[in-house]
Design an enzyme around this catalytic site. Sequence first.
Site, PDB file in Angstrom:
ATOM      1  N   TYR A   1      -8.643   5.303   8.151  1.00  0.00           N
ATOM      2  CA  TYR A   1      -8.731   5.636   9.571  1.00  0.00           C
ATOM      3  C   TYR A   1      -9.779   6.736   9.707  1.00  0.00           C
ATOM      4  O   TYR A   1      -9.643   7.789   9.080  1.00  0.00           O
ATOM      5  CB  TYR A   1      -7.402   6.200  10.079  1.00  0.00           C
ATOM      6  CG  TYR A   1      -6.316   5.166  10.280  1.00  0.00           C
ATOM      7  CD1 TYR A   1      -5.558   4.692   9.213  1.00  0.00           C
ATOM      8  CD2 TYR A   1      -6.022   4.695  11.561  1.00  0.00           C
ATOM      9  CE1 TYR A   1      -4.551   3.765   9.407  1.00  0.00           C
ATOM     10  CE2 TYR A   1      -5.009   3.762  11.768  1.00  0.00           C
ATOM     11  CZ  TYR A   1      -4.290   3.304  10.697  1.00  0.00           C
ATOM     12  OH  TYR A   1      -3.288   2.381  10.890  1.00  0.00           O
TER      13      TYR A   1
ATOM     14  N   LYS B   1       2.412  -0.478  15.121  1.00  0.00           N
ATOM     15  CA  LYS B   1       3.842  -0.568  15.412  1.00  0.00           C
ATOM     16  C   LYS B   1       4.282  -1.811  16.194  1.00  0.00           C
ATOM     17  O   LYS B   1       5.479  -2.133  16.214  1.00  0.00           O
ATOM     18  CB  LYS B   1       4.287   0.670  16.229  1.00  0.00           C
ATOM     19  CG  LYS B   1       4.250   1.965  15.444  1.00  0.00           C
ATOM     20  CD  LYS B   1       5.412   2.054  14.477  1.00  0.00           C
ATOM     21  CE  LYS B   1       5.211   3.067  13.400  1.00  0.00           C
ATOM     22  NZ  LYS B   1       5.049   2.520  12.054  1.00  0.00           N
TER      23      LYS B   1
ATOM     24  N   HIS C   1       0.850  -1.195   0.000  1.00  0.00           N
ATOM     25  CA  HIS C   1       0.000   0.000   0.000  1.00  0.00           C
ATOM     26  C   HIS C   1       0.879   1.235   0.000  1.00  0.00           C
ATOM     27  O   HIS C   1       1.696   1.413   0.903  1.00  0.00           O
ATOM     28  CB  HIS C   1      -0.879   0.052   1.253  1.00  0.00           C
ATOM     29  CG  HIS C   1      -1.987  -0.953   1.251  1.00  0.00           C
ATOM     30  ND1 HIS C   1      -3.031  -0.913   2.137  1.00  0.00           N
ATOM     31  CD2 HIS C   1      -2.211  -2.019   0.448  1.00  0.00           C
ATOM     32  CE1 HIS C   1      -3.851  -1.920   1.892  1.00  0.00           C
ATOM     33  NE2 HIS C   1      -3.372  -2.605   0.880  1.00  0.00           N
TER      34      HIS C   1
ATOM     35  N   PRO D   1      -2.628  -0.138  19.150  1.00  0.00           N
ATOM     36  CA  PRO D   1      -2.441  -0.608  17.766  1.00  0.00           C
ATOM     37  C   PRO D   1      -2.678   0.456  16.681  1.00  0.00           C
ATOM     38  O   PRO D   1      -2.451   0.187  15.507  1.00  0.00           O
ATOM     39  CB  PRO D   1      -3.463  -1.750  17.636  1.00  0.00           C
ATOM     40  CG  PRO D   1      -4.463  -1.512  18.706  1.00  0.00           C
ATOM     41  CD  PRO D   1      -3.783  -0.791  19.809  1.00  0.00           C
TER      42      PRO D   1
ATOM     43  N   TYR E   1       4.787   6.226   9.776  1.00  0.00           N
ATOM     44  CA  TYR E   1       3.894   5.101   9.476  1.00  0.00           C
ATOM     45  C   TYR E   1       4.623   4.015   8.675  1.00  0.00           C
ATOM     46  O   TYR E   1       4.477   2.828   8.971  1.00  0.00           O
ATOM     47  CB  TYR E   1       2.664   5.611   8.724  1.00  0.00           C
ATOM     48  CG  TYR E   1       1.520   4.630   8.740  1.00  0.00           C
ATOM     49  CD1 TYR E   1       0.760   4.436   9.890  1.00  0.00           C
ATOM     50  CD2 TYR E   1       1.208   3.884   7.622  1.00  0.00           C
ATOM     51  CE1 TYR E   1      -0.276   3.521   9.917  1.00  0.00           C
ATOM     52  CE2 TYR E   1       0.163   2.973   7.633  1.00  0.00           C
ATOM     53  CZ  TYR E   1      -0.577   2.792   8.786  1.00  0.00           C
ATOM     54  OH  TYR E   1      -1.597   1.877   8.814  1.00  0.00           O
TER      55      TYR E   1
HETATM   56  C1  LIG Z   1      -4.774  -9.739  21.392  1.00  0.00           C
HETATM   57  C2  LIG Z   1      -3.817  -8.893  20.599  1.00  0.00           C
HETATM   58  C3  LIG Z   1      -4.264  -8.248  19.448  1.00  0.00           C
HETATM   59  C4  LIG Z   1      -3.376  -7.444  18.720  1.00  0.00           C
HETATM   60  N1  LIG Z   1      -3.850  -6.793  17.632  1.00  0.00           N
HETATM   61  C5  LIG Z   1      -3.020  -5.988  16.938  1.00  0.00           C
HETATM   62  C6  LIG Z   1      -3.492  -5.286  15.822  1.00  0.00           C
HETATM   63  O1  LIG Z   1      -4.649  -5.407  15.437  1.00  0.00           O
HETATM   64  N2  LIG Z   1      -2.625  -4.455  15.168  1.00  0.00           N
HETATM   65  C7  LIG Z   1      -1.317  -4.305  15.584  1.00  0.00           C
HETATM   66  O2  LIG Z   1      -0.552  -3.549  14.973  1.00  0.00           O
HETATM   67  N3  LIG Z   1      -0.844  -4.981  16.648  1.00  0.00           N
HETATM   68  C8  LIG Z   1      -1.645  -5.806  17.330  1.00  0.00           C
HETATM   69  N4  LIG Z   1      -1.181  -6.462  18.406  1.00  0.00           N
HETATM   70  C9  LIG Z   1       0.235  -6.297  18.767  1.00  0.00           C
HETATM   71  C10 LIG Z   1       1.164  -7.276  18.057  1.00  0.00           C
HETATM   72  O3  LIG Z   1       0.471  -8.437  17.722  1.00  0.00           O
HETATM   73  C11 LIG Z   1       2.347  -7.569  19.000  1.00  0.00           C
HETATM   74  O4  LIG Z   1       3.047  -6.362  19.174  1.00  0.00           O
HETATM   75  C12 LIG Z   1       3.276  -8.663  18.500  1.00  0.00           C
HETATM   76  O5  LIG Z   1       2.642  -9.912  18.583  1.00  0.00           O
HETATM   77  C13 LIG Z   1       4.572  -8.693  19.318  1.00  0.00           C
HETATM   78  O6  LIG Z   1       5.302  -9.868  19.050  1.00  0.00           O
HETATM   79  P1  LIG Z   1       6.102 -10.617  20.206  1.00  0.00           P
HETATM   80  O7  LIG Z   1       6.758 -11.764  19.553  1.00  0.00           O
HETATM   81  O8  LIG Z   1       6.933  -9.633  20.937  1.00  0.00           O
HETATM   82  O9  LIG Z   1       5.012 -11.089  21.243  1.00  0.00           O
HETATM   83  P2  LIG Z   1       3.869 -12.194  21.080  1.00  0.00           P
HETATM   84  O10 LIG Z   1       3.339 -12.210  19.700  1.00  0.00           O
HETATM   85  O11 LIG Z   1       2.917 -11.962  22.209  1.00  0.00           O
HETATM   86  O12 LIG Z   1       4.625 -13.560  21.296  1.00  0.00           O
HETATM   87  C14 LIG Z   1       5.032 -14.012  22.564  1.00  0.00           C
HETATM   88  C15 LIG Z   1       4.996 -15.516  22.566  1.00  0.00           C
HETATM   89  O13 LIG Z   1       5.462 -15.988  23.833  1.00  0.00           O
HETATM   90  C16 LIG Z   1       4.610 -17.025  24.259  1.00  0.00           C
HETATM   91  N5  LIG Z   1       4.696 -17.118  25.720  1.00  0.00           N
HETATM   92  C17 LIG Z   1       4.073 -16.374  26.654  1.00  0.00           C
HETATM   93  N6  LIG Z   1       4.395 -16.790  27.881  1.00  0.00           N
HETATM   94  C18 LIG Z   1       5.249 -17.831  27.719  1.00  0.00           C
HETATM   95  C19 LIG Z   1       5.908 -18.691  28.621  1.00  0.00           C
HETATM   96  N7  LIG Z   1       5.741 -18.583  29.937  1.00  0.00           N
HETATM   97  N8  LIG Z   1       6.704 -19.648  28.125  1.00  0.00           N
HETATM   98  C20 LIG Z   1       6.871 -19.801  26.790  1.00  0.00           C
HETATM   99  N9  LIG Z   1       6.256 -19.017  25.884  1.00  0.00           N
HETATM  100  C21 LIG Z   1       5.442 -18.040  26.350  1.00  0.00           C
HETATM  101  C22 LIG Z   1       3.249 -16.637  23.736  1.00  0.00           C
HETATM  102  O14 LIG Z   1       2.344 -17.736  23.651  1.00  0.00           O
HETATM  103  C23 LIG Z   1       3.604 -16.063  22.380  1.00  0.00           C
HETATM  104  O15 LIG Z   1       3.600 -17.047  21.372  1.00  0.00           O
HETATM  105  C24 LIG Z   1      -2.032  -7.290  19.147  1.00  0.00           C
HETATM  106  C25 LIG Z   1      -1.591  -7.956  20.294  1.00  0.00           C
HETATM  107  C26 LIG Z   1      -2.470  -8.754  21.019  1.00  0.00           C
HETATM  108  C27 LIG Z   1      -1.953  -9.439  22.269  1.00  0.00           C
END
Ligand SMILES: Cc1cc2nc3c(=O)[nH]c(=O)nc-3n(C[C@H](O)[C@H](O)[C@H](O)COP(=O)(O)OP(=O)(O)OC[C@H]3O[C@@H](n4cnc5c(N)ncnc54)[C@H](O)[C@@H]3O)c2cc1C
Length: 393
Positions: free
Chosen positions: A203, A299, A74, A295, A387
């Site tokens: 938006y 980011k 996009h 969200p 963005y």
């Molecule tokens: C419900 C939800 C909806 C979202 N929607 C949006 C959106 O619409 N737009 C947007 O831009 N961002 C969104 N986000 C934010 C974005 O998805 C996150 O910033 C992104 O997933 C970050 O990646 P991460 O790997 O740091 O964390 P995560 O994706 O949370 O990954 C962490 C991993 O660690 C695992 N874990 C947790 N505890 C343990 C443990 N004790 N032992 C082993 N593994 C463990 C979890 O199961 C998970 O797989 C959303 C986040 C959430 C939680």
Amino acid sequence: MVSRTQIGIVGAGPAGLMLGHLLHLRGIDSVIVEDRGRDHVIDRVRAGVLEQGTVDLMREVGVGTRLDVEGLRHEGIYIAFGGERYRIDLARLTGGRAITVYGQNEVVKDLIAAREHTGRPLHFDASDVRVHDIASDHPRLSFCAAGQPHDVRCDFIAGCDGFHGVCRPTVPTGHLRIYEREYPFAWLGILANAAPSSEELVYSLHERGFALFSMRSPSVTRLYLQCATDEDIAQWPDERIWNELRVRLSTHDGWAPHEGQITQKGVTPMRSFVAEPMQYGSLFLAGDAAHIVPPTGAKGLNLAVADVWRLACAMGEYYESGSRGLLEGYSSAALRRTWRAQRFSWWMTSMLHRSDDPNPFDHKRQLAELENLVSSEAAMASLAENYVGLPLG
Ligand SMILES: Cc1cc2nc3c(=O)[nH]c(=O)nc-3n(C[C@H](O)[C@H](O)[C@H](O)COP(=O)(O)OP(=O)(O)OC[C@H]3O[C@@H](n4cnc5c(N)ncnc54)[C@H](O)[C@@H]3O)c2cc1C
């Protein structure tokens, strides 16, 4: 079962999986442990907007093949208010940079496939995951997987286990400073089997609240509505959701979202959170384990990728030369980017969401802010730069 690795990685979300892949490409061994099942991790619907730097990195490290075919590039977004839509030309304002719509679950799927191809350990459905001795040079990771207890000796541990993970709470009290803001609203998000009626995201600020039109593919639309933090999803039958989306998104030029079967609904809370520093001893925090953004600025996933790119460079330098320079600078460099993203996400959120305050001052100020945005090249360029994402380095 006692084993040894260089990096113990907790969490197989985008941060943990991408870190494992970047380390593998540098010849660095790791063990990834995840407490949820493989299907659950793949099916979780979350973010969907990739910054230019995230896309470039995925291509560069060999996990961009499907992204290149299925991702939707996009070059602009729309901002809507007062019944009008205004296009912000991201590519023109940033020298050709853009965003790509590609679901987080697709990113995770590609990274899991890449990991499995390497044959390096990736444990799903682990229980009792714990990190030990993080203040020392010999941290350990323990967990139970496939009925077997594991004790993994590591050089470093990467806490990539999201906001509710186990790593951040193991840092002794007093060593982390927490900065936090909760917002008095949430997002009700849906996935619908409906072809997107706009090629680019919209938006919208409406007097009934924020709404966002986005998509996941040429046949799936993703839409969000501002709602209460304690919103009861049971009170939102499909017809009510479509009515509200029509009211908040439709513009005078006749544009409105296409409607279709709703396949998923959920309420996402809005929070800004930063834990400083992002390192304690041999434990390095990355992604949502260290910071959360609302969200609105898209980011969260991109910040997670930027963190682990930096961490992999630092670990690479350490194993190549023995220098700890980049490792010691990891937290401050990652936090600098985090706070830029926090500012942008907060600004987008406060510009586009209705407050409950009966005083109409804020709504009038928001409209003035939006007028300023869409009529000023400088203001549009500032939004566009943030963005599409700052360069990784
Ligand atoms: C419900 C939800 C909806 C979202 N929607 C949006 C959106 O619409 N737009 C947007 O831009 N961002 C969104 N986000 C934010 C974005 O998805 C996150 O910033 C992104 O997933 C970050 O990646 P991460 O790997 O740091 O964390 P995560 O994706 O949370 O990954 C962490 C991993 O660690 C695992 N874990 C947790 N505890 C343990 C443990 N004790 N032992 C082993 N593994 C463990 C979890 O199961 C998970 O797989 C959303 C986040 C959430 C939680």
